[in-house]
Design a protein around this motif. Structure first.
Motif, PDB file in Angstrom:
ATOM      1  N   SER A  11       0.807  -1.215   0.000  1.00 30.00           N
ATOM      2  CA  SER A  11       0.000   0.000   0.000  1.00 30.00           C
ATOM      3  C   SER A  11       0.842   1.267   0.000  1.00 30.00           C
ATOM      4  O   SER A  11       0.310   2.359  -0.223  1.00 30.00           O
ATOM      5  CB  SER A  11      -0.925   0.006   1.226  1.00 30.00           C
ATOM      6  OG  SER A  11      -0.171  -0.094   2.424  1.00 30.00           O
ATOM      7  N   GLN A  43      -6.959  -2.921  -2.859  1.00 32.26           N
ATOM      8  CA  GLN A  43      -6.574  -2.215  -1.637  1.00 32.26           C
ATOM      9  C   GLN A  43      -7.770  -1.444  -1.073  1.00 32.26           C
ATOM     10  O   GLN A  43      -8.036  -1.485   0.131  1.00 32.26           O
ATOM     11  CB  GLN A  43      -5.417  -1.256  -1.923  1.00 32.26           C
ATOM     12  CG  GLN A  43      -4.952  -0.481  -0.699  1.00 32.26           C
ATOM     13  CD  GLN A  43      -3.786   0.434  -1.025  1.00 32.26           C
ATOM     14  OE1 GLN A  43      -3.033   0.183  -1.962  1.00 32.26           O
ATOM     15  NE2 GLN A  43      -3.636   1.483  -0.237  1.00 32.26           N
ATOM     16  N   TRP A  44      -8.483  -0.748  -1.944  1.00 28.08           N
ATOM     17  CA  TRP A  44      -9.672  -0.015  -1.508  1.00 28.08           C
ATOM     18  C   TRP A  44     -10.706  -0.978  -0.939  1.00 28.08           C
ATOM     19  O   TRP A  44     -11.341  -0.710   0.086  1.00 28.08           O
ATOM     20  CB  TRP A  44     -10.260   0.764  -2.677  1.00 28.08           C
ATOM     21  CG  TRP A  44     -11.517   1.499  -2.309  1.00 28.08           C
ATOM     22  CD1 TRP A  44     -11.619   2.750  -1.789  1.00 28.08           C
ATOM     23  CD2 TRP A  44     -12.858   1.000  -2.423  1.00 28.08           C
ATOM     24  NE1 TRP A  44     -12.945   3.076  -1.559  1.00 28.08           N
ATOM     25  CE2 TRP A  44     -13.725   2.014  -1.941  1.00 28.08           C
ATOM     26  CE3 TRP A  44     -13.411  -0.202  -2.874  1.00 28.08           C
ATOM     27  CZ2 TRP A  44     -15.104   1.853  -1.914  1.00 28.08           C
ATOM     28  CZ3 TRP A  44     -14.795  -0.360  -2.836  1.00 28.08           C
ATOM     29  CH2 TRP A  44     -15.623   0.670  -2.366  1.00 28.08           C
ATOM     30  N   GLU A  47      -9.805  -2.143   2.579  1.00 31.61           N
ATOM     31  CA  GLU A  47     -10.043  -1.104   3.578  1.00 31.61           C
ATOM     32  C   GLU A  47     -11.526  -1.045   3.940  1.00 31.61           C
ATOM     33  O   GLU A  47     -11.883  -0.915   5.116  1.00 31.61           O
ATOM     34  CB  GLU A  47      -9.552   0.241   3.044  1.00 31.61           C
ATOM     35  CG  GLU A  47      -8.035   0.304   2.905  1.00 31.61           C
ATOM     36  CD  GLU A  47      -7.568   1.519   2.131  1.00 31.61           C
ATOM     37  OE1 GLU A  47      -8.420   2.181   1.501  1.00 31.61           O
ATOM     38  OE2 GLU A  47      -6.357   1.799   2.144  1.00 31.61           O
ATOM     39  N   LEU A  50     -12.506  -4.149   6.035  1.00 34.23           N
ATOM     40  CA  LEU A  50     -12.063  -4.106   7.425  1.00 34.23           C
ATOM     41  C   LEU A  50     -13.051  -3.336   8.300  1.00 34.23           C
ATOM     42  O   LEU A  50     -13.289  -3.691   9.457  1.00 34.23           O
ATOM     43  CB  LEU A  50     -10.676  -3.473   7.527  1.00 34.23           C
ATOM     44  CG  LEU A  50      -9.504  -4.450   7.479  1.00 34.23           C
ATOM     45  CD1 LEU A  50      -8.184  -3.709   7.446  1.00 34.23           C
ATOM     46  CD2 LEU A  50      -9.539  -5.391   8.659  1.00 34.23           C
ATOM     47  N   VAL A  51     -13.637  -2.262   7.754  1.00 30.19           N
ATOM     48  CA  VAL A  51     -14.646  -1.516   8.504  1.00 30.19           C
ATOM     49  C   VAL A  51     -15.837  -2.426   8.809  1.00 30.19           C
ATOM     50  O   VAL A  51     -16.351  -2.461   9.937  1.00 30.19           O
ATOM     51  CB  VAL A  51     -15.106  -0.276   7.721  1.00 30.19           C
ATOM     52  CG1 VAL A  51     -16.253   0.421   8.446  1.00 30.19           C
ATOM     53  CG2 VAL A  51     -13.944   0.679   7.517  1.00 30.19           C
ATOM     54  N   THR A  72      -2.378  -6.913   4.405  1.00 33.82           N
ATOM     55  CA  THR A  72      -2.990  -6.365   5.609  1.00 33.82           C
ATOM     56  C   THR A  72      -3.301  -4.894   5.399  1.00 33.82           C
ATOM     57  O   THR A  72      -2.608  -4.180   4.703  1.00 33.82           O
ATOM     58  CB  THR A  72      -2.046  -6.494   6.816  1.00 33.82           C
ATOM     59  OG1 THR A  72      -0.848  -5.775   6.541  1.00 33.82           O
ATOM     60  CG2 THR A  72      -1.710  -7.950   7.074  1.00 33.82           C
ATOM     61  N   MET A  73      -4.369  -4.436   6.028  1.00 36.18           N
ATOM     62  CA  MET A  73      -4.760  -3.041   5.954  1.00 36.18           C
ATOM     63  C   MET A  73      -5.007  -2.524   7.367  1.00 36.18           C
ATOM     64  O   MET A  73      -5.468  -3.265   8.228  1.00 36.18           O
ATOM     65  CB  MET A  73      -6.064  -2.894   5.139  1.00 36.18           C
ATOM     66  CG  MET A  73      -5.969  -3.446   3.743  1.00 36.18           C
ATOM     67  SD  MET A  73      -4.839  -2.539   2.701  1.00 36.18           S
ATOM     68  CE  MET A  73      -4.907  -3.535   1.219  1.00 36.18           C
ATOM     69  N   GLU A  74      -4.728  -1.241   7.595  1.00 37.08           N
ATOM     70  CA  GLU A  74      -4.982  -0.670   8.902  1.00 37.08           C
ATOM     71  C   GLU A  74      -6.471  -0.443   9.099  1.00 37.08           C
ATOM     72  O   GLU A  74      -7.200  -0.114   8.170  1.00 37.08           O
ATOM     73  CB  GLU A  74      -4.250   0.665   9.067  1.00 37.08           C
ATOM     74  CG  GLU A  74      -2.752   0.519   9.168  1.00 37.08           C
ATOM     75  CD  GLU A  74      -2.088   1.808   9.569  1.00 37.08           C
ATOM     76  OE1 GLU A  74      -2.803   2.809   9.757  1.00 37.08           O
ATOM     77  OE2 GLU A  74      -0.860   1.812   9.697  1.00 37.08           O
ATOM     78  N   ASP A  75      -6.918  -0.629  10.369  1.00 33.39           N
ATOM     79  CA  ASP A  75      -8.316  -0.369  10.687  1.00 33.39           C
ATOM     80  C   ASP A  75      -8.530   1.129  10.889  1.00 33.39           C
ATOM     81  O   ASP A  75      -7.584   1.895  10.971  1.00 33.39           O
ATOM     82  CB  ASP A  75      -8.719  -1.171  11.939  1.00 33.39           C
ATOM     83  CG  ASP A  75      -7.938  -0.742  13.170  1.00 33.39           C
ATOM     84  OD1 ASP A  75      -7.717   0.461  13.324  1.00 33.39           O
ATOM     85  OD2 ASP A  75      -7.557  -1.610  13.974  1.00 33.39           O
ATOM     86  N   PRO A  76      -9.798   1.591  10.993  1.00 37.71           N
ATOM     87  CA  PRO A  76     -10.057   3.016  11.116  1.00 37.71           C
ATOM     88  C   PRO A  76      -9.921   3.535  12.538  1.00 37.71           C
ATOM     89  O   PRO A  76     -10.133   4.715  12.776  1.00 37.71           O
ATOM     90  CB  PRO A  76     -11.507   3.133  10.645  1.00 37.71           C
ATOM     91  CG  PRO A  76     -12.114   1.818  11.014  1.00 37.71           C
ATOM     92  CD  PRO A  76     -11.020   0.801  10.819  1.00 37.71           C
ATOM     93  N   HIS A  83      -6.050  -7.028  11.082  1.00 32.08           N
ATOM     94  CA  HIS A  83      -5.577  -7.608   9.832  1.00 32.08           C
ATOM     95  C   HIS A  83      -6.632  -8.526   9.241  1.00 32.08           C
ATOM     96  O   HIS A  83      -7.286  -9.276   9.955  1.00 32.08           O
ATOM     97  CB  HIS A  83      -4.292  -8.412  10.054  1.00 32.08           C
ATOM     98  CG  HIS A  83      -3.164  -7.602  10.608  1.00 32.08           C
ATOM     99  ND1 HIS A  83      -2.303  -6.877   9.819  1.00 32.08           N
ATOM    100  CD2 HIS A  83      -2.765  -7.390  11.884  1.00 32.08           C
ATOM    101  CE1 HIS A  83      -1.415  -6.261  10.585  1.00 32.08           C
ATOM    102  NE2 HIS A  83      -1.678  -6.552  11.844  1.00 32.08           N
TER     103      HIS A  83
END
Length: 269
Positions: A11, A43-44, A47, A50-51, A72-76, A83
């Motif tokens: 990312s 990637q979008w 994200e 994950l929400v 892996t993507m970061e949470d909000p 993850h």
């Protein structure tokens, strides 16, 4: 492919790039632009997913784990990182048989997997049941599952053809050295084994021809920059020892097994 990384996207760079020899010459130059656009969309999607997963598991930011693998993507949330790894792959046997897998996880636990035989999604945990119903009704996702059975195998065959030389077995090389140990009166013998592929190798010290598994200390097998692997094993002996010590290496490459003896006459050089 097998145990070699051949493609990379993250990312931060927002760009897919080749790794290793298997993809060199296997694709057209504009392939990377198309793949990069596709993975930016992924990637979008991760994200956004994950929400949804955050809400599904009813977590707060302080509850988020920090375990995961692959994408892996970061949470909000303001603290912690969650993850949601997605892993898929296809397999081609020597007899021509083909198979594959596709699965999602969340914070170290299984979430959703694909049953190729029935072409359906299977919820592993209760939180995945809503996703299971929605995805099993989505015809577009049927195409995603069908990808494992045809296009993925075709790409695998193409990469195998172009990377044939890179994936050939390579026999190990070994070198033995010694140095004074941190403990008085002892000497550390080190056996460095390198330039071998695939990664599975067995290395042990022999004392007068007898294996010394309890005394042998292994570093683990790690990758080298050229796609091969290396490792080293050590053993501590009395500095005045008159015993014969030999590093014994076993590898699956043809005629790869070797023994390298410690030359006591060059001690400390």
């Amino acid at each position: 492919m097998d145990d070699q990384q051949i493609l990379h996207y993250d990312s931060e760079t927002r760009r897919e790039e080749p790794r290793g020899d298997c993809v060199q010459g296997a694709v057209d130059p504009d392939f990377w632009d198309g793949e990069t656009r596709s993975l930016r969309g992924w990637q979008w999607g991760f994200e956004a997913n994950l929400v949804t997963l955050w809400q599904r598991y009813n977590q707060t930011s302080s509850d988020c784990g920090q375990t995961g693998m692959d994408r892996t993507m970061e949470d909000p949330g303001p603290e912690g990182v969650s993850h949601s790894p997605f892993m898929y792959g296809c397999e081609l046997g020597e007899d021509g048989s083909a198979g594959g897998y596709m699965q999602f996880s969340y914070d170290g636990g299984d979430f959703l997997s694909c049953a190729l035989r029935t072409r359906t999604w299977v919820a592993v945990v209760p939180q995945a049941q809503i996703t299971q119903r929605n995805w099993n009704e989505d015809k577009a996702l049927l195409t995603a599952r069908a990808y494992l059975e045809e296009p993925c195998i075709e790409w695998l065959q193409k990469y195998l053809q172009h990377g044939k030389a890179a994936l050939q077995s390579k026999p190990p090389m070994a070198q033995v050295s010694d140095k004074p140990s941190s403990r008085d009166g002892l000497t550390t013998l080190s056996c460095q084994v390198h330039c071998f592929y695939p990664k599975y190798v067995a290395v042990i010290w022999l004392k007068n021809g007898e294996a010394q598994p309890q005394e042998t200390s292994c570093s683990g097998v790690v990758p080298s920059t050229d796609g091969t692997y290396h490792t080293w094993v050590t053993i501590e002996i009395n500095s005045s020892s008159n015993h014969n010590y030999t590093c014994n290496v076993e590898h699956m490459s043809p005629d790869a097994d070797l023994q390298v003896a410690w030359d006591k006459s060059r001690k400390g050089e």
